[in-house]
Design an enzyme around this catalytic site. Structure first.
Site, PDB file in Angstrom:
ATOM      1  N   SER A 143       6.841  -3.772  -9.195  1.00 36.03           N
ATOM      2  CA  SER A 143       5.970  -2.609  -9.432  1.00 36.03           C
ATOM      3  C   SER A 143       6.478  -1.851 -10.636  1.00 36.03           C
ATOM      4  CB  SER A 143       6.027  -1.704  -8.190  1.00 36.03           C
ATOM      5  OG  SER A 143       5.435  -0.447  -8.447  1.00 36.03           O
ATOM      6  N   TYR A 156      10.142   3.970  -1.461  1.00 35.44           N
ATOM      7  CA  TYR A 156       9.427   2.899  -2.183  1.00 35.44           C
ATOM      8  C   TYR A 156      10.105   2.578  -3.509  1.00 35.44           C
ATOM      9  CZ  TYR A 156       5.578   0.157  -4.139  1.00 35.44           C
ATOM     10  OH  TYR A 156       4.827  -0.852  -4.689  1.00 35.44           O
TER      11      TYR A 156
HETATM   12  N1  LIG Z   1      -1.623  -1.030  -4.709  1.00 34.11           N
HETATM   13  C1  LIG Z   1      -0.838  -0.618  -5.685  1.00 34.11           C
HETATM   14  O1  LIG Z   1      -1.103   0.423  -6.327  1.00 34.11           O
HETATM   15  C2  LIG Z   1       0.396  -1.403  -6.062  1.00 34.11           C
HETATM   16  C3  LIG Z   1       1.021  -1.156  -7.298  1.00 34.11           C
HETATM   17  C4  LIG Z   1       2.164  -1.883  -7.652  1.00 34.11           C
HETATM   18  C5  LIG Z   1       2.676  -2.844  -6.790  1.00 34.11           C
HETATM   19  N2  LIG Z   1       2.055  -3.062  -5.598  1.00 34.11           N
HETATM   20  C6  LIG Z   1       2.627  -4.086  -4.731  1.00 34.11           C
HETATM   21  O2  LIG Z   1       1.657  -5.104  -4.537  1.00 34.11           O
HETATM   22  C7  LIG Z   1       1.959  -5.829  -3.330  1.00 34.11           C
HETATM   23  C8  LIG Z   1       0.672  -6.062  -2.563  1.00 34.11           C
HETATM   24  O3  LIG Z   1       0.157  -4.816  -2.142  1.00 34.11           O
HETATM   25  P1  LIG Z   1      -1.414  -4.461  -2.174  1.00 34.11           P
HETATM   26  O4  LIG Z   1      -1.554  -3.223  -2.963  1.00 34.11           O
HETATM   27  O5  LIG Z   1      -2.202  -5.656  -2.512  1.00 34.11           O
HETATM   28  O6  LIG Z   1      -1.606  -4.024  -0.635  1.00 34.11           O
HETATM   29  P2  LIG Z   1      -2.520  -4.624   0.561  1.00 34.11           P
HETATM   30  O7  LIG Z   1      -2.161  -3.832   1.775  1.00 34.11           O
HETATM   31  O8  LIG Z   1      -3.950  -4.683   0.137  1.00 34.11           O
HETATM   32  O9  LIG Z   1      -1.951  -6.095   0.736  1.00 34.11           O
HETATM   33  C9  LIG Z   1      -0.701  -6.301   1.358  1.00 34.11           C
HETATM   34  C10 LIG Z   1      -0.826  -7.332   2.456  1.00 34.11           C
HETATM   35  O10 LIG Z   1       0.471  -7.484   3.043  1.00 34.11           O
HETATM   36  C11 LIG Z   1       0.310  -7.647   4.445  1.00 34.11           C
HETATM   37  N3  LIG Z   1       1.547  -7.251   5.121  1.00 34.11           N
HETATM   38  C12 LIG Z   1       2.091  -6.022   5.200  1.00 34.11           C
HETATM   39  N4  LIG Z   1       3.205  -6.052   5.941  1.00 34.11           N
HETATM   40  C13 LIG Z   1       3.369  -7.344   6.333  1.00 34.11           C
HETATM   41  C14 LIG Z   1       4.344  -8.013   7.123  1.00 34.11           C
HETATM   42  N5  LIG Z   1       5.366  -7.350   7.686  1.00 34.11           N
HETATM   43  N6  LIG Z   1       4.208  -9.348   7.328  1.00 34.11           N
HETATM   44  C15 LIG Z   1       3.156 -10.035   6.782  1.00 34.11           C
HETATM   45  N7  LIG Z   1       2.196  -9.434   6.044  1.00 34.11           N
HETATM   46  C16 LIG Z   1       2.309  -8.117   5.818  1.00 34.11           C
HETATM   47  C17 LIG Z   1      -0.870  -6.753   4.800  1.00 34.11           C
HETATM   48  O11 LIG Z   1      -1.479  -7.144   6.020  1.00 34.11           O
HETATM   49  C18 LIG Z   1      -1.786  -6.934   3.587  1.00 34.11           C
HETATM   50  O12 LIG Z   1      -2.730  -7.969   3.805  1.00 34.11           O
HETATM   51  C19 LIG Z   1       3.029  -4.992  -2.611  1.00 34.11           C
HETATM   52  O13 LIG Z   1       4.288  -5.596  -2.790  1.00 34.11           O
HETATM   53  C20 LIG Z   1       2.971  -3.645  -3.324  1.00 34.11           C
HETATM   54  O14 LIG Z   1       4.194  -2.965  -3.256  1.00 34.11           O
HETATM   55  C21 LIG Z   1       0.930  -2.386  -5.223  1.00 34.11           C
END
Ligand SMILES: NC(=O)c1ccc[n+]([C@@H]2O[C@H](COP(=O)([O-])OP(=O)(O)OC[C@H]3O[C@@H](n4cnc5c(N)ncnc54)[C@H](O)[C@@H]3O)[C@@H](O)[C@H]2O)c1
Length: 265
Positions: A143, A156
């Protein structure tokens, strides 16, 4: 020829947001994907929409056995595993040190680090024998919060900084057999949730914040960024012939590169 023809890949947190966008792109590029997530419901939707080129595994990334089942599913299907993508994550919804009570800080830390850091470590461990055999690679989702403050609060930001340490150390330990790299996206409107221990299990970033406005305001490029805008870097790092020399690398494509300006995870 597609860029990931015959590649066998595991993606964690695959059923939603960025993970789902990676699955869509990888299958379009010819990969066979094991989509691993804790949400059976979202996995069912994914399977119905993508079909044959994806196998779903429901489980929890904080459990080694579940990571192992996902990796074994990939090997059962294709006889090999080429790339393990650790992506499942939780956010802290900007709970600062001052406004967190000690109990939720302690239990929130355990839950968030268990997913964002331990989940990646156990995934790498479960995938290691198959990746060593294939001379494959690991790609983690990090991130802008891996480099800058304000992409969240202490839990985080510290967890995503820890991810940089994992990439560097594992790249060192697993060379020359397995490449280890990461992609650092910036904010996205997704279903990203928080720790249940902080009362955030049912809170989604998309509902809690005007995240699209935040992204546009704080992106140097002032773009309406979608998860699919980030997936090209995952293809690059997974495609051996396109990134054969890359290990220990974090591709920062967050477009919030000015310290202090970052305002999304
Ligand atoms: N959304 C943002 O603004 C953003 C920005 C930078 C980085 N990220 C990173 O992107 C990655 C994906 O996040 P996203 O934004 O797509 O969120 P999201 O919630 O849409 O997708 C994350 C998925 O992970 C699954 N998950 C969560 N905990 C779990 C566990 N213990 N075991 C198995 N599955 C699990 C959830 O069910 C979900 O389907 C993360 O690592 C997040 O930190 C997100």
């Amino acid at each position: 020829m597609a860029r990931l023809d015959n590649a066998s890949v595991v993606v964690t947190g695959a059923a939603s947001g960025l993970g789902r966008a990676v699955v869509d792109r990888f299958t379009a590029e010819g990969a066979s994907v094991v989509a691993f997530d804790r949400s059976q419901e979202k996995l069912d939707t994914l399977k119905a929409e993508i079909g044959e080129s994806v196998v779903t595994v429901v489980g929890d990334v904080t459990r080694y056995e579940d990571n192992l089942r996902a990796c074994e599913a990939a090997v059962d299907r294709r006889g090999k595993l080429d790339t393990f993508i650790g992506n499942a994550g939780l956010w802290d919804f900007n709970r600062s040190l001052a406004e967190s009570d000690p109990q939720s800080l302690a239990s929130g830390f355990d839950e968030l680090f268990a997913v964002n850091v331990k989940g990646y470590l156990l995934g790498a461990k479960a995938a290691l024998p198959a990746l060593t055999a294939s001379r494959g690679s690991i790609v983690f989702t990090l991130s802008n919060a891996s480099f800058y403050p304000r992409g969240g609060c202490p839990l985080y930001v510290a967890s995503k900084h820890a991810g940089v340490g994992l990439v560097r150390q594992l790249a060192y330990e697993l060379a020359p057999d397995v490449r280890v790299n990461a992609v650092a996206p910036g904010g996205m409107a997704t279903d990203l949730r928080g720790p249940g221990a902080m009362g955030l299990a049912d809170t989604s970033i998309e509902d809690a914040l005007p995240i699209r406005d935040v992204i546009r305001t704080f992106s140097a490029l002032q773009l309406d960024i979608r998860p699919e805008d980030y997936v090209g870097s995952y293809v690059l790092l997974a495609a051996r012939e396109e990134s054969a020399t890359a290990t220990g690398t974090v591709i920062d494509i967050s477009s919030v590169g000015t310290p202090g300006r970052s305002a999304a995870p």
